[in-house]
Design an enzyme around this catalytic site. Structure first.
Site, PDB file in Angstrom:
ATOM      1  N   LEU A  19       0.845  -1.199   0.000  1.00 55.19           N
ATOM      2  CA  LEU A  19       0.000   0.000   0.000  1.00 55.19           C
ATOM      3  C   LEU A  19       0.879   1.248   0.000  1.00 55.19           C
ATOM      4  O   LEU A  19       1.890   1.304   0.694  1.00 55.19           O
ATOM      5  CB  LEU A  19      -0.857   0.023   1.266  1.00 55.19           C
ATOM      6  CG  LEU A  19      -1.754  -1.188   1.496  1.00 55.19           C
ATOM      7  CD1 LEU A  19      -2.333  -1.147   2.908  1.00 55.19           C
ATOM      8  CD2 LEU A  19      -2.867  -1.193   0.450  1.00 55.19           C
ATOM      9  N   ASP A  61       3.581  -5.702   2.529  1.00 52.54           N
ATOM     10  CA  ASP A  61       3.925  -4.671   3.516  1.00 52.54           C
ATOM     11  C   ASP A  61       4.552  -5.251   4.786  1.00 52.54           C
ATOM     12  O   ASP A  61       4.719  -4.535   5.776  1.00 52.54           O
ATOM     13  CB  ASP A  61       2.658  -3.885   3.906  1.00 52.54           C
ATOM     14  CG  ASP A  61       2.310  -2.808   2.878  1.00 52.54           C
ATOM     15  OD1 ASP A  61       3.222  -2.060   2.486  1.00 52.54           O
ATOM     16  OD2 ASP A  61       1.136  -2.737   2.470  1.00 52.54           O
ATOM     17  N   GLU A  66       6.450  -3.074  12.762  1.00 49.74           N
ATOM     18  CA  GLU A  66       5.972  -2.289  13.916  1.00 49.74           C
ATOM     19  C   GLU A  66       4.447  -2.271  14.042  1.00 49.74           C
ATOM     20  O   GLU A  66       3.902  -2.181  15.141  1.00 49.74           O
ATOM     21  CB  GLU A  66       6.452  -0.836  13.791  1.00 49.74           C
ATOM     22  CG  GLU A  66       5.881   0.058  14.860  1.00 49.74           C
ATOM     23  CD  GLU A  66       6.315   1.497  14.748  1.00 49.74           C
ATOM     24  OE1 GLU A  66       6.049   2.126  13.714  1.00 49.74           O
ATOM     25  OE2 GLU A  66       6.920   1.995  15.693  1.00 49.74           O
ATOM     26  N   ASP A  67       3.769  -2.375  12.899  1.00 52.40           N
ATOM     27  CA  ASP A  67       2.313  -2.236  12.940  1.00 52.40           C
ATOM     28  C   ASP A  67       1.590  -3.437  13.535  1.00 52.40           C
ATOM     29  O   ASP A  67       0.394  -3.366  13.800  1.00 52.40           O
ATOM     30  CB  ASP A  67       1.791  -1.950  11.512  1.00 52.40           C
ATOM     31  CG  ASP A  67       2.268  -0.595  11.034  1.00 52.40           C
ATOM     32  OD1 ASP A  67       2.222   0.351  11.837  1.00 52.40           O
ATOM     33  OD2 ASP A  67       2.715  -0.488   9.881  1.00 52.40           O
ATOM     34  N   ARG A 132      -6.282   4.169  10.044  1.00 53.94           N
ATOM     35  CA  ARG A 132      -5.937   2.765  10.325  1.00 53.94           C
ATOM     36  C   ARG A 132      -6.345   2.333  11.739  1.00 53.94           C
ATOM     37  O   ARG A 132      -6.736   1.187  11.945  1.00 53.94           O
ATOM     38  CB  ARG A 132      -4.425   2.556  10.159  1.00 53.94           C
ATOM     39  CG  ARG A 132      -3.893   2.827   8.754  1.00 53.94           C
ATOM     40  CD  ARG A 132      -4.357   1.777   7.766  1.00 53.94           C
ATOM     41  NE  ARG A 132      -3.855   2.038   6.435  1.00 53.94           N
ATOM     42  CZ  ARG A 132      -2.671   1.629   5.988  1.00 53.94           C
ATOM     43  NH1 ARG A 132      -1.869   0.951   6.784  1.00 53.94           N
ATOM     44  NH2 ARG A 132      -2.302   1.908   4.751  1.00 53.94           N
ATOM     45  N   HIS A 165       0.384   7.628   9.847  1.00 53.94           N
ATOM     46  CA  HIS A 165       0.281   7.247  11.257  1.00 53.94           C
ATOM     47  C   HIS A 165       0.715   8.416  12.139  1.00 53.94           C
ATOM     48  O   HIS A 165       1.443   9.304  11.691  1.00 53.94           O
ATOM     49  CB  HIS A 165       1.223   6.070  11.550  1.00 53.94           C
ATOM     50  CG  HIS A 165       0.807   4.776  10.931  1.00 53.94           C
ATOM     51  ND1 HIS A 165       1.624   4.064  10.081  1.00 53.94           N
ATOM     52  CD2 HIS A 165      -0.325   4.041  11.055  1.00 53.94           C
ATOM     53  CE1 HIS A 165       1.003   2.942   9.702  1.00 53.94           C
ATOM     54  NE2 HIS A 165      -0.181   2.921  10.271  1.00 53.94           N
ATOM     55  N   CYS A 258       8.797   2.035  11.653  1.00 55.13           N
ATOM     56  CA  CYS A 258       7.968   0.893  11.195  1.00 55.13           C
ATOM     57  C   CYS A 258       8.780  -0.359  10.928  1.00 55.13           C
ATOM     58  O   CYS A 258       8.202  -1.435  10.866  1.00 55.13           O
ATOM     59  CB  CYS A 258       7.221   1.192   9.907  1.00 55.13           C
ATOM     60  SG  CYS A 258       7.275   2.815   9.295  1.00 55.13           S
TER      61      CYS A 258
HETATM   62  C1  CIR Z   1       1.092   0.719   4.791  1.00 55.94           C
HETATM   63  O1  CIR Z   1       0.484   1.541   4.106  1.00 55.94           O
HETATM   64  O2  CIR Z   1       0.546   0.103   5.698  1.00 55.94           O
HETATM   65  C2  CIR Z   1       2.568   0.494   4.534  1.00 55.94           C
HETATM   66  N1  CIR Z   1       2.820   0.657   3.135  1.00 55.94           N
HETATM   67  C3  CIR Z   1       3.414   1.441   5.332  1.00 55.94           C
HETATM   68  C4  CIR Z   1       3.328   1.218   6.813  1.00 55.94           C
HETATM   69  C5  CIR Z   1       4.211   2.119   7.590  1.00 55.94           C
HETATM   70  N2  CIR Z   1       4.171   1.795   8.962  1.00 55.94           N
HETATM   71  C6  CIR Z   1       4.391   2.645   9.952  1.00 55.94           C
HETATM   72  O3  CIR Z   1       4.561   3.836   9.740  1.00 55.94           O
HETATM   73  N3  CIR Z   1       4.355   2.166  11.198  1.00 55.94           N
END
Ligand code: CIR
Length: 263
Positions: A19, A61, A66-67, A132, A165, A258
């Site tokens: 994404l 992704d 971290e997510d 999110r 985020h 992340c």
């Molecule tokens: C997303 O859109 O979920 C990933 N392409 C990027 C996530 C980045 N994560 C973060 O800042 N903790």
């Protein structure tokens, strides 16, 4: 918080299928791998032992580990990422996190939480309500954090343009060599919040907004390369700065925080 370990996962060959809203072009996966390795070496230089998970092409992704979880010294909360395409990533970190032996909890539907929205600042945690992370997920997380002795508050960033985020635009640096605790931030609207206003603040200069996402690791601050004014301000505040090239992750809306789960 003193960290001893971090969990990381390199980008998969289909990283470019993830994404993004960045409009910075298609990432070069070979270069992303080189940048990821430099990031890992920087974490090791900061004294962390790494758990390196294998690349996982089921989830483009998945390098943004971290997510998938929020860690406190006592426990782990497995998240329920806001993007449907990322939900399966949580299973992929579970066994590595389990080896830490911490109490496990889980965000349940209809709640959603992305770790990138959760910013720990000492004993207080800011929970970003974003596109999110929803309020239901935020409430579940706040209750878990309270059991571990953390206070928390919500910060609604849904109307803040250009950040995915909360931590895309705000980083807790903790104490510096001058014994002042501080924030690094790009989001002006946050500067006046009581939880933010009572500490020193380093405002990221315009044209260097990407600098809002930095990572404090033990005595060091990891910052993206190519942000000379931000680096200078952070150094002048007494922090040791390590810069890392992040161009390919930036193309996928990713920042320094992340790419690892620090524990
Ligand atoms: C997303 O859109 O979920 C990933 N392409 C990027 C996530 C980045 N994560 C973060 O800042 N903790």
């Amino acid at each position: 918080m003193q960290f001893t370990r971090a969990i990381v996962r390199p980008p998969a060959p289909n990283f470019a299928d993830g994404l993004t809203s960045a409009e910075l072009g298609v990432p070069d996966v070979a270069l992303a791998l080189v940048q990821h390795e430099a990031y890992c070496e920087a974490l090791e230089r900061c004294g962390l032992a790494l758990t390196r998970l294998p690349a996982d092409d089921r989830f483009p992704d998945s390098t943004f580990v971290e997510d998938t979880a929020v860690l406190t010294p006592k426990s782990v909360v497995f998240t329920r990422p806001g993007a449907e395409s990322r939900r399966g990533e949580v299973e992929g970190v579970r066994s590595a996190i389990r080896t830490l032996g911490r109490r496990e909890r889980e965000i349940m539907a209809p709640g959603t939480v992305d770790g990138g929205d959760i910013c720990e600042a000492g004993s207080h945690v800011l929970i970003g309500i974003s596109h999110r992370t929803n309020e239901d997920g935020g409430r579940q997380l706040a209750a878990f954090l309270a059991e571990d002795g953390f206070t928390s508050s919500f910060v609604d960033i849904r109307a803040v343009p250009s950040i995915l985020h909360l931590k895309s635009g705000l980083s807790w640096l903790g104490e510096n060599a001058l014994h002042a605790a501080g924030w690094l931030l790009t989001i002006e609207a946050l500067a006046m919040m009581p939880e933010v206003a009572r500490f020193d603040q380093i405002r990221v200069p315009s044209k260097e907004e990407y600098g809002g996402n930095a990572v404090r690791v033990n005595g060091h601050v990891l910052l993206a390369e190519g942000l000379p004014h931000t680096a200078e301000l952070v150094r002048a505040a007494g922090y040791d700065v390590i810069t890392i090239s992040m161009s390919e992750f930036r193309k996928m809306d990713g920042g320094l925080s992340c790419l690892s789960l620090r524990c």
